[in-house]
Design a protein around this motif. Sequence first.
Motif, short mmCIF file in Angstrom:
data_model
loop_
_atom_site.label_atom_id
_atom_site.label_comp_id
_atom_site.label_asym_id
_atom_site.label_seq_id
_atom_site.Cartn_x
_atom_site.Cartn_y
_atom_site.Cartn_z
N VAL A 1 0.83 -1.21 0.00
CA VAL A 1 0.00 0.00 0.00
C VAL A 1 0.86 1.26 0.00
CG1 VAL A 1 -0.33 0.21 2.50
CG2 VAL A 1 -2.10 1.01 0.97
N ASP A 2 2.03 1.22 0.62
CA ASP A 2 2.89 2.41 0.62
C ASP A 2 3.52 2.65 -0.74
OD1 ASP A 2 2.43 3.10 3.26
OD2 ASP A 2 3.99 1.74 4.00
N SER A 3 3.87 1.59 -1.45
CA SER A 3 4.51 1.80 -2.76
C SER A 3 3.48 2.09 -3.85
CB SER A 3 5.35 0.58 -3.14
OG SER A 3 4.56 -0.58 -3.22
N PHE A 4 2.30 1.47 -3.79
CA PHE A 4 1.27 1.73 -4.80
C PHE A 4 0.47 2.98 -4.50
CE2 PHE A 4 1.02 -3.09 -5.57
CZ PHE A 4 2.02 -3.01 -6.53
N GLY A 5 0.22 3.24 -3.24
CA GLY A 5 -0.62 4.36 -2.84
C GLY A 5 -2.03 3.89 -2.53
N ARG A 6 -2.70 4.62 -1.65
CA ARG A 6 -4.05 4.23 -1.23
C ARG A 6 -5.08 4.46 -2.32
NH1 ARG A 6 -2.73 7.28 3.87
NH2 ARG A 6 -1.66 5.69 5.08
N VAL A 7 -5.00 5.61 -2.96
CA VAL A 7 -6.02 5.95 -3.96
C VAL A 7 -5.99 4.98 -5.14
CG1 VAL A 7 -6.81 7.73 -5.55
CG2 VAL A 7 -6.12 8.35 -3.24
N PRO A 8 -4.82 4.67 -5.72
CA PRO A 8 -4.84 3.70 -6.82
C PRO A 8 -5.36 2.32 -6.42
CG PRO A 8 -2.78 4.90 -6.86
CD PRO A 8 -3.48 5.27 -5.59
N LEU A 9 -5.00 1.87 -5.21
CA LEU A 9 -5.51 0.57 -4.76
C LEU A 9 -7.02 0.61 -4.57
CD1 LEU A 9 -2.89 -0.80 -2.23
CD2 LEU A 9 -3.51 -1.73 -4.43
N LEU A 10 -7.53 1.70 -3.99
CA LEU A 10 -8.98 1.82 -3.81
C LEU A 10 -9.70 1.87 -5.16
CD1 LEU A 10 -9.43 4.26 -0.81
CD2 LEU A 10 -10.26 1.93 -0.98
N LEU A 11 -9.19 2.66 -6.08
CA LEU A 11 -9.83 2.77 -7.39
C LEU A 11 -9.78 1.45 -8.15
CD1 LEU A 11 -8.68 6.30 -8.58
CD2 LEU A 11 -10.93 5.60 -7.77
N CYS A 12 -8.67 0.74 -8.06
CA CYS A 12 -8.56 -0.56 -8.71
C CYS A 12 -9.55 -1.54 -8.08
CB CYS A 12 -7.13 -1.06 -8.58
SG CYS A 12 -6.88 -2.70 -9.28
N GLY A 13 -9.61 -1.58 -6.76
CA GLY A 13 -10.52 -2.49 -6.08
C GLY A 13 -11.97 -2.18 -6.37
N ILE A 14 -12.33 -0.90 -6.35
CA ILE A 14 -13.71 -0.50 -6.61
C ILE A 14 -14.09 -0.81 -8.06
CG2 ILE A 14 -15.24 1.50 -6.84
CD1 ILE A 14 -13.78 2.66 -4.38
N SER A 15 -13.18 -0.56 -9.00
CA SER A 15 -13.47 -0.84 -10.40
C SER A 15 -13.66 -2.34 -10.63
CB SER A 15 -12.32 -0.33 -11.29
OG SER A 15 -12.16 1.05 -11.14
N LEU A 16 -12.80 -3.15 -10.04
CA LEU A 16 -12.94 -4.60 -10.19
C LEU A 16 -14.21 -5.11 -9.52
CD1 LEU A 16 -9.24 -5.71 -9.69
CD2 LEU A 16 -10.55 -5.68 -11.82
N MET A 17 -14.57 -4.52 -8.38
CA MET A 17 -15.82 -4.91 -7.72
C MET A 17 -17.02 -4.56 -8.59
SD MET A 17 -15.03 -3.87 -3.77
CE MET A 17 -16.72 -3.96 -3.25
N PHE A 18 -16.99 -3.39 -9.21
CA PHE A 18 -18.07 -2.98 -10.10
C PHE A 18 -18.22 -3.94 -11.26
CE2 PHE A 18 -19.40 -0.65 -13.92
CZ PHE A 18 -20.67 -0.27 -13.54
N LEU A 19 -17.10 -4.29 -11.89
CA LEU A 19 -17.14 -5.22 -13.02
C LEU A 19 -17.64 -6.60 -12.59
CD1 LEU A 19 -13.83 -4.28 -14.85
CD2 LEU A 19 -16.16 -3.73 -15.54
N ALA A 20 -17.20 -7.06 -11.44
CA ALA A 20 -17.65 -8.37 -10.96
C ALA A 20 -19.14 -8.35 -10.65
CB ALA A 20 -16.85 -8.77 -9.72
N LEU A 21 -19.65 -7.26 -10.08
CA LEU A 21 -21.08 -7.18 -9.78
C LEU A 21 -21.93 -7.06 -11.04
CD1 LEU A 21 -21.07 -4.94 -6.59
CD2 LEU A 21 -21.72 -7.34 -6.75
N VAL A 22 -21.44 -6.34 -12.04
CA VAL A 22 -22.18 -6.25 -13.30
C VAL A 22 -22.22 -7.62 -13.97
CG1 VAL A 22 -22.08 -5.30 -15.64
CG2 VAL A 22 -21.79 -3.80 -13.68
N ALA A 23 -21.08 -8.31 -13.99
CA ALA A 23 -21.05 -9.65 -14.57
C ALA A 23 -21.95 -10.60 -13.80
CB ALA A 23 -19.61 -10.17 -14.59
N LEU A 24 -21.96 -10.48 -12.49
CA LEU A 24 -22.82 -11.32 -11.66
C LEU A 24 -24.29 -11.05 -11.94
CD1 LEU A 24 -22.80 -13.39 -9.32
CD2 LEU A 24 -22.85 -11.45 -7.76
#
Length: 87
Positions: free
Chosen positions: A9-32
């Motif tokens: 989290v320190d090397s990637f940053g909080r915001v990119p990890l949150l945005l990546c996680g939220i985007s992947l969650m959105f895609l998984a929920l749409v596919a579901l």
Amino acid sequence: ATVVASLKVDSFGRVPLLLCGISLMFLALVALALTTAMWQTPSGSRLVIFELMALVTAYQIGFGPISWLILTEVSPLRVRGNMVGLG
């Protein structure tokens, strides 16, 4: 995924990890949603299980490790131990 994200989290940053996680969650929920609406077969059931696993993995990338960091940062020092214990 949570352990890796916690360590990076320190090397990637909080915001990119949150945005990546939220985007992947959105895609998984749409596919579901599309899978449950269109395919009511055993192969669709396998796809639903895969999509749920993708949703959990996406949560572990974004909200999993970062929620613990945010909880410790926003709480005052006098109650930080109790807040983390309750969180």
